[in-house]
Motif scaffolding. Structure first.
Motif, PDB file in Angstrom:
ATOM      1  N   HIS A   1      -7.100   0.308   5.921  1.00 54.88           N
ATOM      2  CA  HIS A   1      -6.986   1.088   6.850  1.00 54.88           C
ATOM      3  C   HIS A   1      -5.529   1.735   6.926  1.00 54.88           C
ATOM      4  N   GLU A   2      -4.575   1.095   6.259  1.00 57.93           N
ATOM      5  CA  GLU A   2      -3.331   1.450   6.230  1.00 57.93           C
ATOM      6  C   GLU A   2      -3.205   2.516   5.187  1.00 57.93           C
ATOM      7  N   ALA A   3      -4.014   2.833   4.087  1.00 56.88           N
ATOM      8  CA  ALA A   3      -4.034   3.790   3.069  1.00 56.88           C
ATOM      9  C   ALA A   3      -4.524   4.978   3.546  1.00 56.88           C
ATOM     10  N   GLY A   4      -4.610   5.102   4.814  1.00 56.60           N
ATOM     11  CA  GLY A   4      -4.966   6.523   5.502  1.00 56.60           C
ATOM     12  C   GLY A   4      -6.271   7.363   4.899  1.00 56.60           C
ATOM     13  N   ASP A   5      -5.769   8.511   4.529  1.00 53.32           N
ATOM     14  CA  ASP A   5      -7.029   9.296   4.032  1.00 53.32           C
ATOM     15  C   ASP A   5      -7.494   8.644   2.793  1.00 53.32           C
ATOM     16  N   THR A   6      -7.225   7.898   2.111  1.00 55.68           N
ATOM     17  CA  THR A   6      -8.306   7.261   1.219  1.00 55.68           C
ATOM     18  C   THR A   6      -9.456   6.843   1.755  1.00 55.68           C
ATOM     19  N   PHE A   7      -9.302   5.985   2.842  1.00 58.01           N
ATOM     20  CA  PHE A   7     -10.504   5.459   3.681  1.00 58.01           C
ATOM     21  C   PHE A   7     -10.731   5.713   4.938  1.00 58.01           C
ATOM     22  N   HIS A   8      -9.985   6.924   5.729  1.00 61.09           N
ATOM     23  CA  HIS A   8     -10.430   7.127   6.927  1.00 61.09           C
ATOM     24  C   HIS A   8     -11.563   8.241   7.040  1.00 61.09           C
ATOM     25  N   GLU A   9     -12.415   7.827   8.057  1.00 63.45           N
ATOM     26  CA  GLU A   9     -13.764   8.708   8.158  1.00 63.45           C
ATOM     27  C   GLU A   9     -13.356  10.106   8.287  1.00 63.45           C
ATOM     28  N   GLY A  10     -13.943  10.935   7.599  1.00 64.44           N
ATOM     29  CA  GLY A  10     -13.836  12.294   7.761  1.00 64.44           C
ATOM     30  C   GLY A  10     -12.822  12.880   6.697  1.00 64.44           C
ATOM     31  N   SER A  11     -12.029  12.080   6.084  1.00 63.03           N
ATOM     32  CA  SER A  11     -11.005  12.540   5.049  1.00 63.03           C
ATOM     33  C   SER A  11     -11.386  12.876   3.653  1.00 63.03           C
ATOM     34  N   ALA A  12     -10.697  13.664   3.062  1.00 65.19           N
ATOM     35  CA  ALA A  12     -11.191  14.167   1.520  1.00 65.19           C
ATOM     36  C   ALA A  12     -11.473  12.744   0.856  1.00 65.19           C
ATOM     37  N   GLY A  13     -10.624  11.810   1.169  1.00 61.82           N
ATOM     38  CA  GLY A  13     -10.776  10.541   0.171  1.00 61.82           C
ATOM     39  C   GLY A  13     -12.117   9.877   0.084  1.00 61.82           C
ATOM     40  N   THR A  14     -13.023  10.211   1.417  1.00 63.43           N
ATOM     41  CA  THR A  14     -14.121   9.538   1.461  1.00 63.43           C
ATOM     42  C   THR A  14     -15.542  10.280   1.227  1.00 63.43           C
TER      43      THR A  14
ATOM     44  N   PRO B   1     -12.081  -5.608  11.161  1.00 62.56           N
ATOM     45  CA  PRO B   1     -12.402  -6.986  11.299  1.00 62.56           C
ATOM     46  C   PRO B   1     -10.833  -7.692  11.615  1.00 62.56           C
ATOM     47  N   ALA B   2     -10.733  -8.290  12.825  1.00 61.55           N
ATOM     48  CA  ALA B   2      -9.562  -8.964  13.318  1.00 61.55           C
ATOM     49  C   ALA B   2      -9.039 -10.005  12.185  1.00 61.55           C
ATOM     50  N   GLY B   3      -8.008  -9.897  11.757  1.00 64.72           N
ATOM     51  CA  GLY B   3      -7.192 -10.793  10.830  1.00 64.72           C
ATOM     52  C   GLY B   3      -7.528 -10.617   9.639  1.00 64.72           C
ATOM     53  N   ASN B   4      -8.173  -9.621   9.001  1.00 62.31           N
ATOM     54  CA  ASN B   4      -8.623  -9.181   7.883  1.00 62.31           C
ATOM     55  C   ASN B   4      -7.603  -8.566   6.731  1.00 62.31           C
ATOM     56  N   PRO B   5      -6.781  -9.012   5.988  1.00 61.26           N
ATOM     57  CA  PRO B   5      -5.609  -8.559   5.458  1.00 61.26           C
ATOM     58  C   PRO B   5      -6.233  -7.366   4.713  1.00 61.26           C
ATOM     59  N   LEU B   6      -7.448  -7.674   3.794  1.00 63.65           N
ATOM     60  CA  LEU B   6      -7.864  -6.506   2.929  1.00 63.65           C
ATOM     61  C   LEU B   6      -8.293  -5.217   3.734  1.00 63.65           C
ATOM     62  N   PHE B   7      -9.041  -5.609   4.825  1.00 62.25           N
ATOM     63  CA  PHE B   7      -9.493  -4.157   5.713  1.00 62.25           C
ATOM     64  C   PHE B   7      -8.093  -3.431   6.059  1.00 62.25           C
ATOM     65  N   LYS B   8      -7.281  -4.291   6.519  1.00 60.33           N
ATOM     66  CA  LYS B   8      -5.846  -3.879   7.094  1.00 60.33           C
ATOM     67  C   LYS B   8      -5.213  -2.925   6.113  1.00 60.33           C
ATOM     68  N   THR B   9      -5.167  -3.246   4.853  1.00 59.15           N
ATOM     69  CA  THR B   9      -4.602  -2.715   3.839  1.00 59.15           C
ATOM     70  C   THR B   9      -5.473  -1.186   3.669  1.00 59.15           C
TER      71      THR B   9
END
Length: 185
Positions: free
Chosen positions: A67-80, A57-65
């Protein structure tokens, strides 16, 4: 089957990085075989964002954080990946927002199974659990929240939700052990 146990955001990237999330794994894991044996539909909901950021979502700092956590929250990664055992008859739903219903096919699955009651576990109490509980109630489901099956980064916030907010909305709040007694809910 009229009841579904919805377990949200208990995934490796969250339970591995946030101690409050890890604490709910034992009571929820102990509940899973009893819930399945009682005939409840078990639904695991996990959170992931597209690596290219298309769903931010544009301008949403929580979701930006997130996303920036990378594999913790990226689709297809071990973190999910879900941090609990998933059985063949369980349902797995991918979500991209706080509520397990927002932009997912969860409501369709529940209605197809004749579910009228949802029992919610997961993290965080003030985010996924609250958003899913409100959304479920708005859709006409009866709602139960599992007190020890949920947690929040701030224990006082968790307590406020389970002791004041959820009961004031007509949601039942019980422990994992008390929800299923002798295979009945």
């Amino acid at each position: 089957m009229t009841t579904a146990l919805i377990v949200g955001d208990l995934q490796r990237g969250i339970t591995g990085n946030y101690p409050f999330a890890k604490q709910v794994l034992p009571p929820v894991e102990a509940l899973l075989p009893r819930a399945r044996a009682a005939g409840a539909l078990v639904v695991f909901v996990h959170f992931a964002l597209r690596g290219n950021g298309a769903d931010l979502p544009a301008g949403n700092p929580l979701f930006k954080t997130f996303h920036e956590a990378g594999d913790t929250f990226h689709e297809g990664s071990a973190g999910t990946e879900i941090a609990l055992p998933v059985a063949d008859d369980d349902v797995v739903v991918l979500k991209r927002r706080a509520s397990a219903f927002a932009g997912t096919d969860l409501d369709l699955v529940l209605r197809a199974r004749g579910v009228d009651t949802v029992v919610i576990a997961g993290v965080a109490t003030s985010a996924m659990v609250a958003a899913t509980a409100y959304d479920a109630a708005d859709r006409g489901y009866h709602v139960t929240v599992l007190r020890d099956g949920c947690a929040d980064g701030d224990p006082a916030i968790h307590d406020f939700f389970v002791d004041a907010v959820f009961p004031s909305r007509g949601f039942e709040v019980v422990t994992c052990a008390d929800w299923l007694v002798d295979g009945e809910y």
